[in-house]
Design a protein around this motif. Structure first.
Motif, short mmCIF file in Angstrom:
data_model
loop_
_atom_site.label_atom_id
_atom_site.label_comp_id
_atom_site.label_asym_id
_atom_site.label_seq_id
_atom_site.Cartn_x
_atom_site.Cartn_y
_atom_site.Cartn_z
N GLU A 136 0.82 -1.21 0.00
CA GLU A 136 0.00 0.00 0.00
C GLU A 136 0.86 1.26 0.00
O GLU A 136 0.55 2.24 -0.70
CB GLU A 136 -0.91 0.00 1.23
CG GLU A 136 -1.82 1.23 1.31
CD GLU A 136 -2.60 1.28 2.61
OE1 GLU A 136 -3.31 2.29 2.82
OE2 GLU A 136 -2.48 0.34 3.42
N ALA A 137 1.95 1.23 0.76
CA ALA A 137 2.84 2.40 0.82
C ALA A 137 3.43 2.71 -0.54
O ALA A 137 3.47 3.87 -0.97
CB ALA A 137 3.94 2.15 1.85
N LEU A 138 3.89 1.69 -1.26
CA LEU A 138 4.47 1.90 -2.58
C LEU A 138 3.43 2.44 -3.55
O LEU A 138 3.72 3.32 -4.38
CB LEU A 138 5.06 0.59 -3.11
CG LEU A 138 6.25 0.02 -2.33
CD1 LEU A 138 6.69 -1.30 -2.94
CD2 LEU A 138 7.40 1.01 -2.29
N ASP A 139 2.23 1.93 -3.46
CA ASP A 139 1.15 2.39 -4.33
C ASP A 139 0.81 3.85 -4.05
O ASP A 139 0.66 4.67 -4.97
CB ASP A 139 -0.07 1.51 -4.14
CG ASP A 139 -1.24 1.95 -5.01
OD1 ASP A 139 -1.11 1.86 -6.25
OD2 ASP A 139 -2.26 2.39 -4.45
N GLN A 140 0.71 4.22 -2.77
CA GLN A 140 0.32 5.57 -2.40
C GLN A 140 1.37 6.61 -2.78
O GLN A 140 1.04 7.69 -3.27
CB GLN A 140 0.02 5.64 -0.90
CG GLN A 140 -1.23 4.87 -0.47
CD GLN A 140 -2.48 5.42 -1.14
OE1 GLN A 140 -2.64 6.63 -1.32
NE2 GLN A 140 -3.38 4.52 -1.51
N VAL A 141 2.66 6.30 -2.56
CA VAL A 141 3.68 7.29 -2.88
C VAL A 141 3.80 7.47 -4.40
O VAL A 141 4.15 8.56 -4.88
CB VAL A 141 5.05 6.92 -2.27
CG1 VAL A 141 4.99 6.96 -0.76
CG2 VAL A 141 5.54 5.57 -2.77
N ALA A 142 3.50 6.41 -5.16
CA ALA A 142 3.47 6.56 -6.61
C ALA A 142 2.36 7.53 -7.02
O ALA A 142 2.53 8.36 -7.92
CB ALA A 142 3.27 5.20 -7.28
N ARG A 143 1.23 7.46 -6.35
CA ARG A 143 0.13 8.39 -6.63
C ARG A 143 0.48 9.81 -6.18
O ARG A 143 -0.02 10.79 -6.74
CB ARG A 143 -1.14 7.91 -5.92
CG ARG A 143 -1.67 6.59 -6.44
CD ARG A 143 -2.87 6.10 -5.64
NE ARG A 143 -3.29 4.78 -6.07
CZ ARG A 143 -4.07 4.55 -7.13
NH1 ARG A 143 -4.51 5.56 -7.86
NH2 ARG A 143 -4.40 3.32 -7.46
#
Length: 241
Positions: A136-143
């Protein structure tokens, strides 16, 4: 005078005899068995260290640097909201370089050309102790705008217990080998004379992938696998009489 000379020669003969005995003892081959014990222990990782950030190109240096700074600020804020402590976030690199047209810095007559823009890069290294939130962290920082991902590795919060288990298993492996050699040679294994830890015996983990991040509609899938720690020891055993 004659008596003094006789006493001197007698003492010299005794010293020579003792020296010969000591030399014979020193040159006598040691009765030992030398083996290398090896072992490896695996465990599930409980932390991840990632290096990510932003890379932007703009016509001015200020704009390029400003864009990366804004994105990295959003990354740090996101991580903090997800429970990552400030002590586990650190700037790892910050660069600003001119961009030249077709890579040419000089004109045909040797004069310096003006850059057509500037590229700024800002990266932070984050240690995540809650692997359940990693995808989730990787997905959110990409956004949030993160578009570079330069390093990733799993690890252990406290690696010493698994290292100690590998060391103990390596010593046990050394004894097993020594007993096998002694039995095969018709000898009796004696006590341990020396234990030396071989350098470079511990290690493991996964090579860090290098990739570009892209926003996804769901959390990034992560496979933890296992962390392996290896140990190698050199053990010298005596041969019992």
């Amino acid at each position: 005078m004659f008596l003094k000379n006789w006493v001197f020669l007698f003492a010299l003969a005794i010293a020579a005899s003792v020296g010969t005995q000591n030399l014979a003892q020193e040159t006598e081959p040691l009765r030992t068995i030398v083996v290398i014990g090896e072992a490896q222990i695996s465990a599930t990782p409980d932390k991840a260290v990632i290096t990510l950030g932003a890379r932007h190109v703009a016509k001015s240096a200020a704009d390029a640097l400003g864009e990366t700074s804004k994105t990295v600020a959003a990354i740090l804020s996101r991580m903090e909201k997800m429970g990552v402590e400030r002590a586990n976030m650190q700037t790892s690199s910050l660069t600003l370089n001119p961009v030249w047209r077709q890579g040419k810095r000089y004109d045909d007559d040797g004069s310096v050309l003006n850059p057509i823009g500037f590229e700024a890069s800002n990266s932070v290294t984050v240690t995540l102790l809650d692997l359940a939130t990693l995808g989730e962290a990787l997905d959110q920082v990409a956004r949030d705008g993160a578009n570079s991902f330069s390093s990733f590795r799993f690890g252990l919060i406290d690696p010493e217990p698994i290292r100690d288990r590998a060391r103990a298993a390596a010593v046990a492996d050394a004894r097993r080998k020594a007993e096998l050699y002694a039995l095969a040679a018709g000898l009796k294994l004696g006590e341990v004379l020396l234990i030396t830890e071989e350098m470079g015996g511990s290690g493991g983990g996964f090579p860090p992938p290098v990739m570009e991040m892209a926003a996804r509609s769901s959390s990034v899938p992560i496979a933890r696998g296992e962390i392996t720690r290896r140990s190698s020891v050199k053990v010298v055993f005596s041969i019992a009489p």
